[in-house]
Design an enzyme around this catalytic site. Structure first.
Site, PDB file in Angstrom:
ATOM      1  N   HIS A   1       0.768  -1.368   0.174  1.00 48.08           N
ATOM      2  CA  HIS A   1      -0.031   0.164   0.116  1.00 48.08           C
ATOM      3  C   HIS A   1       1.039   1.483  -0.061  1.00 48.08           C
ATOM      4  O   HIS A   1       0.625   2.114  -0.755  1.00 48.08           O
ATOM      5  CB  HIS A   1      -0.779  -0.026   1.356  1.00 48.08           C
ATOM      6  CG  HIS A   1      -1.759   1.327   1.468  1.00 48.08           C
ATOM      7  ND1 HIS A   1      -3.102   1.321   1.006  1.00 48.08           N
ATOM      8  CD2 HIS A   1      -1.436   2.446   2.003  1.00 48.08           C
ATOM      9  CE1 HIS A   1      -3.603   2.332   1.341  1.00 48.08           C
ATOM     10  NE2 HIS A   1      -2.423   3.077   2.017  1.00 48.08           N
ATOM     11  N   GLU A   2       1.949   1.294   0.784  1.00 48.10           N
ATOM     12  CA  GLU A   2       2.591   2.461   1.167  1.00 48.10           C
ATOM     13  C   GLU A   2       3.626   2.781  -0.198  1.00 48.10           C
ATOM     14  O   GLU A   2       3.814   3.618  -0.646  1.00 48.10           O
ATOM     15  CB  GLU A   2       3.631   2.317   2.355  1.00 48.10           C
ATOM     16  CG  GLU A   2       2.952   2.350   3.447  1.00 48.10           C
ATOM     17  CD  GLU A   2       1.886   3.420   3.675  1.00 48.10           C
ATOM     18  OE1 GLU A   2       1.981   4.423   3.158  1.00 48.10           O
ATOM     19  OE2 GLU A   2       0.717   3.269   4.162  1.00 48.10           O
TER      20      GLU A   2
ATOM     21  N   HIS B   1       1.651   4.299  -2.959  1.00 49.75           N
ATOM     22  CA  HIS B   1       1.483   5.793  -2.613  1.00 49.75           C
ATOM     23  C   HIS B   1       2.745   6.542  -3.314  1.00 49.75           C
ATOM     24  O   HIS B   1       2.637   7.238  -4.058  1.00 49.75           O
ATOM     25  CB  HIS B   1       1.459   5.918  -1.302  1.00 49.75           C
ATOM     26  CG  HIS B   1      -0.104   5.972  -0.561  1.00 49.75           C
ATOM     27  ND1 HIS B   1      -0.757   7.077  -1.186  1.00 49.75           N
ATOM     28  CD2 HIS B   1      -0.251   5.606   0.589  1.00 49.75           C
ATOM     29  CE1 HIS B   1      -1.970   6.882  -0.228  1.00 49.75           C
ATOM     30  NE2 HIS B   1      -1.640   5.891   0.768  1.00 49.75           N
TER      31      HIS B   1
ATOM     32  N   GLU C   1      -6.663   6.874  -1.458  1.00 47.82           N
ATOM     33  CA  GLU C   1      -6.526   5.710  -0.608  1.00 47.82           C
ATOM     34  C   GLU C   1      -6.906   4.408  -1.200  1.00 47.82           C
ATOM     35  O   GLU C   1      -6.285   3.403  -1.069  1.00 47.82           O
ATOM     36  CB  GLU C   1      -7.108   5.840   0.619  1.00 47.82           C
ATOM     37  CG  GLU C   1      -6.820   5.271   1.886  1.00 47.82           C
ATOM     38  CD  GLU C   1      -5.232   5.835   2.132  1.00 47.82           C
ATOM     39  OE1 GLU C   1      -4.480   4.856   2.775  1.00 47.82           O
ATOM     40  OE2 GLU C   1      -4.715   6.689   1.981  1.00 47.82           O
TER      41      GLU C   1
END
Length: 298
Positions: free
Chosen positions: A140-141, A144, A218
């Protein structure tokens, strides 16, 4: 907590001082239309871009994150190797990997350059998630970073800041001129009161827009995490986040890029950087495979 507040205030004061010096050197007169626009752009974009450039430094200091340069144990080695593998799959440079002390399950990414970013995880995450779930959070990071979310949010905030500054002062001049019967061109009490109020009102609406965009990013980072680690792992990680009960100790500068966000109801939901967990999980369950791959901009 007090250390974070002091660091936040010091950073913002330094930004304002620097921008004021730039305005003085450029000889910009904010009283004219062109001068107002230049002033608004300098302060609107300047603050957000300077904050972006300082984001890694500020994040490390605010959280007390320890950057893993040489892994001291097997857990740290696994973290570095997992991020390295995911970064290669996402087509970005290897980020710095760090651990910070916090009780909740969380992680964040920041940095002005997708090839020179920072990915950090909390000690609470290491204690409460298994390897599969932690892999999804790291994905997930990394997503980003790969999607350029930090830069995109900084630019969006700069645009919104500029509009707030310009609109508040244009309306302030109009109201001040009306109250003074046309005798004032923006220097009366009506101008300053109006600008003070509208800065807050327009700033609130600007924050709603920025947070709406943050919530959309997100969902995309969740999809990217699923593409890198697997849909089941990403869903399991999001389900574990309910253990936080809305707790989030991340500083404001990086909170929008963490895996976990605060809980809100009613109008407060409009100012949250993260969608509700149940919405994120439902979106992942129903997403076709091609949309998961689209959540990762390689």
């Amino acid at each position: 907590m007090f250390k974070r507040i002091a660091l936040f205030l010091a950073t913002n004061l330094a930004v304002l001082a620097l921008l004021s010096i730039v305005m003085s050197i450029l000889g910009v007169n904010a009283g004219s239309g062109a001068g107002l626009l230049i002033m608004a752009a300098v302060f609107g974009f300047g603050g957000s871009l300077i904050s972006l450039l300082m984001s890694k430094f500020v994040a490390k200091r605010a959280t007390g994150a320890y950057v893993i340069e040489q892994p001291r144990n097997e857990a740290e080695r696994w973290l570095v190797e997992t991020v390295q593998r995911q970064a290669a799959a996402a087509g970005i440079g290897m980020p710095e990997v760090a651990i910070y002390d916090a009780p909740e399950i969380n992680a964040f990414a920041t940095g002005a350059n997708r090839n020179n970013a920072l990915v950090a995880v909390s000690t609470g995450l290491l204690r409460n998630l298994d390897r599969d779930e932690a892999e999804a959070v790291l994905g997930h990071e990394v997503s980003h970073v790969a999607n350029g979310d930090m830069v995109t949010m900084a630019l969006l905030q700069g645009v919104l800041n500029t509009f707030v500054i310009v609109l508040a002062r244009v309306v302030g001049r109009i109201i001040d001129g009306y109250l003074s019967g046309g005798r004032s061109s923006g220097g009366g009490i009506g101008y300053f009161v109006t600008v003070f109020v509208l800065d807050m009102v327009f700033g609130l609406f600007a924050s709603m827009i920025a947070m709406w965009f943050s919530r959309r990013r997100e969902f995309r980072a969740d999809a990217g995490g699923a593409a890198l680690a697997g849909r089941g792992k990403m869903i399991a990680a999001l389900e574990k986040l309910s253990l936080n009960h809305g707790e989030n100790t991340l500083p404001k500068q990086v909170a929008a890029f963490g895996i976990s966000g605060a809980i809100g109801h009613g109008l407060r939901k409009l100012l949250l950087s993260h969608p509700p967990l149940e919405e994120r999980i439902a979106a992942l369950r129903s997403a076709p495979e091609e949309s998961l791959r689209a959540g990762l901009a390689a």
